[in-house]
Design a protein around this motif. Structure first.
Motif, PDB file in Angstrom:
ATOM      1  N   GLU A  92      25.045   6.444  39.188  1.00  0.00           N
ATOM      2  CA  GLU A  92      26.240   5.604  39.254  1.00  0.00           C
ATOM      3  C   GLU A  92      27.494   6.387  38.881  1.00  0.00           C
ATOM      4  O   GLU A  92      28.561   6.179  39.472  1.00  0.00           O
ATOM      5  N   ASN A  93      27.377   7.292  37.919  1.00  0.00           N
ATOM      6  CA  ASN A  93      28.517   8.145  37.555  1.00  0.00           C
ATOM      7  C   ASN A  93      28.912   9.057  38.708  1.00  0.00           C
ATOM      8  O   ASN A  93      30.106   9.288  38.949  1.00  0.00           O
ATOM      9  N   SER A  94      27.915   9.572  39.427  1.00  0.00           N
ATOM     10  CA  SER A  94      28.200  10.424  40.587  1.00  0.00           C
ATOM     11  C   SER A  94      28.952   9.644  41.656  1.00  0.00           C
ATOM     12  O   SER A  94      29.944  10.124  42.217  1.00  0.00           O
ATOM     13  N   PHE A  95      28.512   8.419  41.938  1.00  0.00           N
ATOM     14  CA  PHE A  95      29.194   7.596  42.939  1.00  0.00           C
ATOM     15  C   PHE A  95      30.634   7.313  42.518  1.00  0.00           C
ATOM     16  O   PHE A  95      31.556   7.360  43.337  1.00  0.00           O
ATOM     17  N   LYS A  96      30.811   7.027  41.235  1.00  0.00           N
ATOM     18  CA  LYS A  96      32.154   6.715  40.737  1.00  0.00           C
ATOM     19  C   LYS A  96      33.078   7.928  40.853  1.00  0.00           C
ATOM     20  O   LYS A  96      34.217   7.817  41.316  1.00  0.00           O
ATOM     21  N   LYS A  97      32.583   9.095  40.444  1.00  0.00           N
ATOM     22  CA  LYS A  97      33.399  10.319  40.502  1.00  0.00           C
ATOM     23  C   LYS A  97      33.740  10.692  41.939  1.00  0.00           C
ATOM     24  O   LYS A  97      34.821  11.205  42.215  1.00  0.00           O
ATOM     25  N   CYS A  98      32.812  10.445  42.848  1.00  0.00           N
ATOM     26  CA  CYS A  98      33.028  10.782  44.257  1.00  0.00           C
ATOM     27  C   CYS A  98      33.742   9.671  45.029  1.00  0.00           C
ATOM     28  O   CYS A  98      33.999   9.813  46.224  1.00  0.00           O
ATOM     29  N   ARG A  99      34.022   8.554  44.351  1.00  0.00           N
ATOM     30  CA  ARG A  99      34.689   7.399  44.957  1.00  0.00           C
ATOM     31  C   ARG A  99      33.901   6.851  46.145  1.00  0.00           C
ATOM     32  O   ARG A  99      34.447   6.555  47.214  1.00  0.00           O
ATOM     33  N   VAL A 100      32.613   6.717  45.929  1.00  0.00           N
ATOM     34  CA  VAL A 100      31.712   6.203  46.957  1.00  0.00           C
ATOM     35  C   VAL A 100      31.291   4.783  46.591  1.00  0.00           C
ATOM     36  O   VAL A 100      30.789   4.541  45.494  1.00  0.00           O
TER      37      VAL A 100
ATOM     38  N   ALA B 219      31.538  15.506  51.586  1.00  0.00           N
ATOM     39  CA  ALA B 219      31.233  14.615  52.714  1.00  0.00           C
ATOM     40  C   ALA B 219      32.146  13.399  52.721  1.00  0.00           C
ATOM     41  O   ALA B 219      32.602  12.956  53.784  1.00  0.00           O
ATOM     42  N   ASN B 220      32.443  12.864  51.528  1.00  0.00           N
ATOM     43  CA  ASN B 220      33.258  11.647  51.454  1.00  0.00           C
ATOM     44  C   ASN B 220      34.738  11.922  51.706  1.00  0.00           C
ATOM     45  O   ASN B 220      35.490  10.998  51.978  1.00  0.00           O
ATOM     46  N   ARG B 221      35.144  13.176  51.611  1.00  0.00           N
ATOM     47  CA  ARG B 221      36.525  13.513  51.980  1.00  0.00           C
ATOM     48  C   ARG B 221      36.705  13.455  53.492  1.00  0.00           C
ATOM     49  O   ARG B 221      37.758  13.056  53.989  1.00  0.00           O
ATOM     50  N   LYS B 222      35.684  13.868  54.215  1.00  0.00           N
ATOM     51  CA  LYS B 222      35.760  13.885  55.679  1.00  0.00           C
ATOM     52  C   LYS B 222      35.345  12.543  56.275  1.00  0.00           C
ATOM     53  O   LYS B 222      35.910  12.086  57.269  1.00  0.00           O
ATOM     54  N   HIS B 223      34.338  11.923  55.677  1.00  0.00           N
ATOM     55  CA  HIS B 223      33.798  10.667  56.186  1.00  0.00           C
ATOM     56  C   HIS B 223      33.924   9.569  55.122  1.00  0.00           C
ATOM     57  O   HIS B 223      34.300   9.840  53.989  1.00  0.00           O
ATOM     58  N   ASP B 224      33.584   8.361  55.511  1.00  0.00           N
ATOM     59  CA  ASP B 224      33.529   7.231  54.582  1.00  0.00           C
ATOM     60  C   ASP B 224      32.061   7.012  54.242  1.00  0.00           C
ATOM     61  O   ASP B 224      31.336   6.365  54.994  1.00  0.00           O
ATOM     62  N   VAL B 225      31.605   7.581  53.129  1.00  0.00           N
ATOM     63  CA  VAL B 225      30.194   7.509  52.758  1.00  0.00           C
ATOM     64  C   VAL B 225      29.952   6.270  51.891  1.00  0.00           C
ATOM     65  O   VAL B 225      30.688   6.008  50.938  1.00  0.00           O
ATOM     66  N   VAL B 226      28.918   5.517  52.232  1.00  0.00           N
ATOM     67  CA  VAL B 226      28.526   4.317  51.495  1.00  0.00           C
ATOM     68  C   VAL B 226      27.065   4.495  51.074  1.00  0.00           C
ATOM     69  O   VAL B 226      26.212   4.792  51.911  1.00  0.00           O
ATOM     70  N   ALA B 227      26.771   4.330  49.783  1.00  0.00           N
ATOM     71  CA  ALA B 227      25.421   4.563  49.262  1.00  0.00           C
ATOM     72  C   ALA B 227      24.671   3.247  49.065  1.00  0.00           C
ATOM     73  O   ALA B 227      25.195   2.316  48.448  1.00  0.00           O
ATOM     74  N   ILE B 228      23.450   3.190  49.584  1.00  0.00           N
ATOM     75  CA  ILE B 228      22.586   2.021  49.397  1.00  0.00           C
ATOM     76  C   ILE B 228      21.276   2.507  48.775  1.00  0.00           C
ATOM     77  O   ILE B 228      20.502   3.224  49.416  1.00  0.00           O
ATOM     78  N   GLN B 229      21.047   2.114  47.522  1.00  0.00           N
ATOM     79  CA  GLN B 229      19.821   2.495  46.835  1.00  0.00           C
ATOM     80  C   GLN B 229      18.760   1.412  47.012  1.00  0.00           C
ATOM     81  O   GLN B 229      19.030   0.230  46.802  1.00  0.00           O
ATOM     82  N   VAL B 230      17.557   1.819  47.396  1.00  0.00           N
ATOM     83  CA  VAL B 230      16.416   0.896  47.483  1.00  0.00           C
ATOM     84  C   VAL B 230      15.383   1.357  46.455  1.00  0.00           C
ATOM     85  O   VAL B 230      14.976   2.520  46.452  1.00  0.00           O
ATOM     86  N   TYR B 231      14.973   0.432  45.583  1.00  0.00           N
ATOM     87  CA  TYR B 231      14.030   0.803  44.522  1.00  0.00           C
ATOM     88  C   TYR B 231      13.029  -0.327  44.289  1.00  0.00           C
ATOM     89  O   TYR B 231      13.200  -1.446  44.787  1.00  0.00           O
ATOM     90  N   ASP B 232      11.975  -0.018  43.530  1.00  0.00           N
ATOM     91  CA  ASP B 232      10.928  -0.989  43.237  1.00  0.00           C
ATOM     92  C   ASP B 232      10.924  -1.324  41.745  1.00  0.00           C
ATOM     93  O   ASP B 232      11.266  -0.489  40.910  1.00  0.00           O
ATOM     94  N   ARG B 233      10.513  -2.551  41.445  1.00  0.00           N
ATOM     95  CA  ARG B 233      10.497  -3.021  40.053  1.00  0.00           C
ATOM     96  C   ARG B 233       9.708  -2.077  39.142  1.00  0.00           C
ATOM     97  O   ARG B 233      10.101  -1.815  38.002  1.00  0.00           O
ATOM     98  N   ARG B 234       8.563  -1.575  39.632  1.00  0.00           N
ATOM     99  CA  ARG B 234       7.697  -0.754  38.787  1.00  0.00           C
ATOM    100  C   ARG B 234       8.271   0.626  38.500  1.00  0.00           C
ATOM    101  O   ARG B 234       7.764   1.350  37.654  1.00  0.00           O
TER     102      ARG B 234
END
Length: 289
Positions: free
Chosen positions: A258-266, A197-212
């Motif tokens: 985070e490793n996946s994002f780094k490898k995929c250059r996202v 997907a990131n080869r064709k498009h410019d994919v940007v990842a935003i993670q939303v999480y909770d403290r617990r």
């Protein structure tokens, strides 16, 4: 949600996020997300140092002296919001649920897009494609998107990020900027689909999480429920071993993500439900300048 209540919430979200987009993100968004290429603008006489590949031979022949084509950046973007609507979004322990933060972030990005005259579309996904809103321009279209963000009810509760990414790759023909907004709690490996997907498009990842999700509170015996499978079990949160196992699971999952994002250059950013997502988005934009 009743119509009057829904309209009030849409209006509140619009006032808050449109103001952020106009006053805070306008310049940063414009510079962080570039147009999809170069478009022909005009011709002018050849000057020393110009690339001979840009010579317009038809105009050159007409005026019997060399002319070159001039290009300018084609600014208009297609922006896709990929919204995870699986069961785990209905979780929050401090001030807001994850889905509320996702809605505000998505609305802010949507208003940023239309203020830059970009098209905006949405893919709602769980472990299937729940809904696709084709990209269009304009405030009316954006308000429709916000209504859907607030009041959308998915058919399924589980998560399949790979399927959503494959759908993006196949459904959106022209290059787009795609914001993948999720907690990234997915038992499946989505790295291959993200790479494609990131080869064709410019994919940007935003993670939303909770403290617990990062650390269990020490409150004794508690019943926990998997929001995506409805499975329930009792755990003893006063046990140090149980709390350490939970923390280890979270840290390992974050490292894998985070490793996946780094490898995929996202490019990516993580936002906690109780924190200021404005700072997180500005950090994300600054990474790209």
């Amino acid at each position: 949600m009743e119509t009057s209540e829904l309209l009030k919430k849409v209006r509140w979200i619009e006032i808050k996020t449109r103001g952020l987009s106009r006053n805070i993100f306008a310049g940063q968004y414009h510079s962080a997300f570039k147009g999809r290429g170069m478009a022909f603008s005009e011709v002018r006489e050849y000057q020393f140092g110009d690339d001979i590949r840009d010579i317009d031979w038809n105009v050159t022949a007409r005026y019997v002296r060399p002319y070159v084509k001039v290009y300018e950046e084609e600014r208009e973007l297609t922006v896709m919001l990929m919204i995870d609507v699986s069961g785990s979004k209905d979780f929050g322990t401090v001030s807001q649920m994850k889905k509320d933060v996702v809605t505000e972030i998505a609305a802010t990005l949507a208003f940023s897009a239309i203020q830059n005259n970009d098209k905006i579309g949405v893919i709602f996904f769980s472990d299937k494609i729940e809904k696709f809103i084709p990209p269009q321009k304009g405030r009316r279209h954006t308000l429709y998107i916000i209504r859907e963000l607030i009041d959308f009810h998915p058919d399924h509760k589980k998560t399949d990020i790979s399927q959503a990414l494959r759908y993006l790759t196949n459904a959106i023909k022209k290059r787009s900027t795609a914001f993948l907004i999720s907690d990234f709690i997915d038992k499946n490996n989505y790295q291959d689909a993200l790479t494609i997907a990131n080869r064709k498009h410019d994919v940007v990842a935003i993670q939303v999480y909770d403290r617990r999700e990062t650390e269990l509170p020490k409150v004794g015996l508690i019943k926990i429920k998997d929001a995506e499978t409805d499975a329930e079990r009792w755990i003893d949160s006063s046990s140090k071993r149980v709390r350490e196992a939970s923390r280890t699971w979270w840290n390992r999952r974050q490292e894998e993500m985070e490793n996946s994002f780094k490898k995929c250059r996202v490019d990516s950013v993580s936002v906690r439900t109780e924190d200021d997502y404005v700072k997180a988005l500005l950090t994300l934009f600054s990474k790209r300048n």
